[in-house]
Design an enzyme around this catalytic site. Structure first.
Site, PDB file in Angstrom:
ATOM      1  N   LYS A 133       5.014  -0.962   2.069  1.00  0.00           N
ATOM      2  CA  LYS A 133       4.060  -2.223   2.325  1.00  0.00           C
ATOM      3  C   LYS A 133       4.328  -3.453   1.693  1.00  0.00           C
ATOM      4  O   LYS A 133       4.395  -4.512   2.418  1.00  0.00           O
ATOM      5  CB  LYS A 133       2.586  -1.877   1.732  1.00  0.00           C
ATOM      6  N   ASP A 177      -2.172  -2.250   5.181  1.00  0.00           N
ATOM      7  CA  ASP A 177      -3.104  -1.888   4.160  1.00  0.00           C
ATOM      8  C   ASP A 177      -4.325  -1.304   4.477  1.00  0.00           C
ATOM      9  O   ASP A 177      -4.351  -0.661   5.834  1.00  0.00           O
ATOM     10  CB  ASP A 177      -3.357  -3.224   3.028  1.00  0.00           C
TER      11      ASP A 177
END
Length: 215
Positions: free
Chosen positions: A120, A138
């Site tokens: 991420k 996310d």
């Protein structure tokens, strides 16, 4: 969800916010990398408060290493998990100097090899600092993708793969930020603000919320 709906959704996002970006404060790829590393399980507002004090004093790998870990902790102690994050920041700074000439690498593999940097974080840096059409899934993007039907999936990797496949190419560069902002301010976790949503008529969420009654 069909391609025409997705195209209209992202067209509306673009019309409302043509140049979206992160809400983390940064001026260099390194500042962005450290801010994102610090932002895990923390708010952007909280991270910005810390980096506004830290970066005028130390905003390069060498400068942060020169501070030492205890001094670094004094700047970031208001952020959750700051002990672990301080260790990761110091180790990342050392690796950047040892392996990359003090610069943030423009490579997913090199980024993910840095301590505390996962997929991420790497995606955020690649997208926001280097302009790559990546999507960092996310909690906000995961929720919006599933709730709206844009790109449903059982985990973040599946959602990321579907978004990269389904989002029209012309919107890929900015899709990450539009989806985060939509999840942060409109399609919120507890109860989405469907009555105040620019894509409510296109969204496939069944339990849409009504506007609160005026008292």
């Amino acid at each position: 969800m069909n391609p025409a709906k997705r195209f209209e959704i992202f067209s509306r996002f673009r019309a409302a916010n043509p140049h979206p970006t992160t809400e983390l404060d940064y001026t260099t790829p390194f500042e962005l990398l450290i801010a994102v590393l610090l932002s895990a399980q923390a708010t952007d507002v909280g991270v910005n408060k810390a980096t506004r004090r830290l970066y005028p004093v130390a905003n390069t790998p060498a400068a942060i290493l020169a501070l030492g870990i205890d001094e670094l902790k004094s700047y970031i102690q208001t952020i959750g998990l700051y002990h672990t994050k301080a260790k990761n920041v110091m180790a990342t700074c050392q690796m950047l100097i040892d392996l990359h000439g003090g610069e943030v690498p423009h490579s997913r593999e090199a980024l993910e090899a840095l301590p505390g940097v996962g997929r991420k974080t790497a995606n955020v840096v690649l997208n926001t600092a280097f302009g790559d059409p990546t999507i960092a899934v996310d909690t906000h993007i995961f929720r919006v993708s599933n709730r709206t039907g844009i790109a449903p999936g059982k985990d973040v990797v599946v959602v990321e793969q579907k978004l990269l496949k389904f989002v029209p190419k012309e919107f890929l560069q900015d899709a990450h930020h539009w989806l985060i902002l939509h999840g942060r301010y409109t399609c919120i976790a507890r109860k989405p603000l469907c009555w105040n949503c620019m894509i409510a008529d296109l969204c496939e969420y069944k339990a849409k919320t009504l506007a609160p009654a005026v008292k």
